[in-house]
Design a protein around this motif. Structure first.
Motif, PDB file in Angstrom:
ATOM      1  N   LEU A  73      52.300 -24.177   4.489  1.00  0.00           N
ATOM      2  CA  LEU A  73      52.957 -25.410   4.912  1.00  0.00           C
ATOM      3  C   LEU A  73      54.230 -25.641   4.095  1.00  0.00           C
ATOM      4  O   LEU A  73      54.218 -25.497   2.874  1.00  0.00           O
ATOM      5  N   ILE A 104      47.374 -23.570   5.273  1.00  0.00           N
ATOM      6  CA  ILE A 104      47.769 -24.669   4.387  1.00  0.00           C
ATOM      7  C   ILE A 104      48.722 -24.168   3.304  1.00  0.00           C
ATOM      8  O   ILE A 104      49.693 -24.839   2.945  1.00  0.00           O
ATOM      9  N   LEU A 162      50.026 -33.257   0.434  1.00  0.00           N
ATOM     10  CA  LEU A 162      50.151 -31.822   0.639  1.00  0.00           C
ATOM     11  C   LEU A 162      49.723 -31.066  -0.615  1.00  0.00           C
ATOM     12  O   LEU A 162      49.038 -30.037  -0.533  1.00  0.00           O
ATOM     13  N   LEU A 189      49.931 -34.055   9.597  1.00  0.00           N
ATOM     14  CA  LEU A 189      49.048 -33.526   8.566  1.00  0.00           C
ATOM     15  C   LEU A 189      47.607 -33.995   8.756  1.00  0.00           C
ATOM     16  O   LEU A 189      46.666 -33.250   8.468  1.00  0.00           O
ATOM     17  N   ARG A 193      46.672 -28.367  -0.791  1.00  0.00           N
ATOM     18  CA  ARG A 193      46.928 -27.019  -1.294  1.00  0.00           C
ATOM     19  C   ARG A 193      46.027 -26.686  -2.483  1.00  0.00           C
ATOM     20  O   ARG A 193      45.545 -25.551  -2.617  1.00  0.00           O
ATOM     21  N   TYR A 218      55.206 -37.006   9.612  1.00  0.00           N
ATOM     22  CA  TYR A 218      54.659 -35.958   8.756  1.00  0.00           C
ATOM     23  C   TYR A 218      53.169 -36.206   8.497  1.00  0.00           C
ATOM     24  O   TYR A 218      52.344 -35.282   8.600  1.00  0.00           O
ATOM     25  N   ASP A 242      57.296 -27.488   2.094  1.00  0.00           N
ATOM     26  CA  ASP A 242      57.438 -28.694   1.279  1.00  0.00           C
ATOM     27  C   ASP A 242      58.340 -29.691   2.001  1.00  0.00           C
ATOM     28  O   ASP A 242      59.268 -29.311   2.719  1.00  0.00           O
TER      29      ASP A 242
END
Length: 334
Positions: A59, A56, A74, A249, A78, A245, A61
């Motif tokens: 990952l 993670i 995200l 995710l 994180r 996206y 941006d």
């Protein structure tokens, strides 16, 4: 768990007496099966959570997002992964070491004394003191981890809802784009017809100005529809990118949440088992003088292999924690 079940008959074969139950104890005076089982699960799950947290953190941006909420997911994941790495994981290793110290520091030395024919002393008092220290580490960890899990669950619910809403918006935009495309096609047909009539010299004369006005009107309307269609298609492309996206995710988010949920359940079970033994040992403090040395030795003999297995699980947990490098907020690695 297999190690624990294999060690149990071995203790009986070596002369262990049937466990004498005390209030709150399970499996025996000095052992609770849920404690070893939950710590073994925690040790196994920790390596998976370490790997997922590191993934993670790597990952990329997202740039050019039209809605800030997409990037916020995200950031939320994180943040929770960072909490696991920087706070929960070290606290878990410390609590596991404290639990291992209960067996290594008190119970096993007492067993060696019993084998040597020496009095075990106030083993109940010493065990209760050690376990109280472990519970003092486990309780706030369980509370903090539950709070993180609740936050993760809320973020997961919002992510799932947002993904569904984006899919619905994409369907609505497709219908709208189809309507605009049909409208543009109709206006183009009217414009072509008016242009054809303008080039027919026998229809000119009194109708020429009317045809020019009709051409200008249809042309202006067609350009307006095309601008709307181009804008809608640009928005569609952005929404589709965001939807892809989020759809990518979501499975990772769900897998991570499932791992955290299992970890939370194991932590609760471990804390409950530790408290159960603590209650039993506090009761033992008052009644220990009534226990014959042979029965006390048998109880210690029964529990010893289980505490050895627990210490092995705690060692695995601690070794994995030491083998990881942790990135601090200032960018340095430890």
């Amino acid at each position: 768990m297999s190690t624990v079940t294999q060690l149990r008959p071995r203790a009986a074969a070596r002369g262990g007496l049937p466990p004498r139950q005390f209030p709150g104890a399970a499996e025996g005076t000095f052992w609770c099966a849920a404690l070893g089982g939950s710590l073994a699960v925690v040790a196994d799950l920790s390596s998976h959570l370490d790997h997922m947290s590191a993934s993670i953190a790597r990952l990329p941006d997202r740039v050019g997002l039209t809605r800030p909420a997409v990037g916020a997911y995200l950031a939320a994941v994180r943040q929770l992964a960072e909490l696991w790495t920087s706070q929960h994981r070290p606290a878990l290793s410390e609590a596991a070491a404290a639990l291992a110290g209960v067996g290594n520091g008190v119970l096993l030395p007492a067993l060696r004394k019993a084998h040597a024919g020496k009095p075990c002393g106030s083993v109940g008092t010493a065990l209760a003191r050690r376990m109280a220290g472990a519970v003092a580490l486990l309780a706030p960890l369980n509370t903090a981890f539950s709070a993180s899990l609740d936050q993760m669950a809320r973020a997961g619910c919002e992510l799932d809802n947002d993904t569904r809403l984006l899919s619905e918006r994409m369907q609505a935009d497709q219908v709208h784009a189809l309507m605009l495309s049909q409208q543009a096609s109709t206006l183009q047909s009217k414009l072509d017809d008016a242009t054809m009539r303008q080039h027919a010299y026998w229809l000119l004369g009194p109708h020429a100005e009317q045809i020019r006005h009709e051409i200008a009107m249809h042309s202006s309307a067609r350009e307006g529809v095309r601008r709307q269609l181009d804008h809608l298609r640009a928005e569609q492309a952005a929404v589709q990118a965001e939807a892809r996206y989020l759809q990518q995710l979501l499975p990772s988010f769900a897998t991570y949440l499932a791992g955290l949920d299992r970890m939370g359940g194991s932590l609760r079970a471990m804390l409950g088992a530790a408290r159960s033994l603590l209650e039993a040992w506090r009761s033992l403090q008052a009644s220990q003088s009534l226990l014959p040395d042979a029965e006390l030795a048998g109880q210690l003999l029964y529990a010893a292999p289980h505490w050895e297995a627990l210490a092995h699980s705690a060692s695995r947990l601690g070794n994995r924690a030491q083998g990881r490098s942790i990135t601090r907020p200032d960018g340095c690695r430890t």
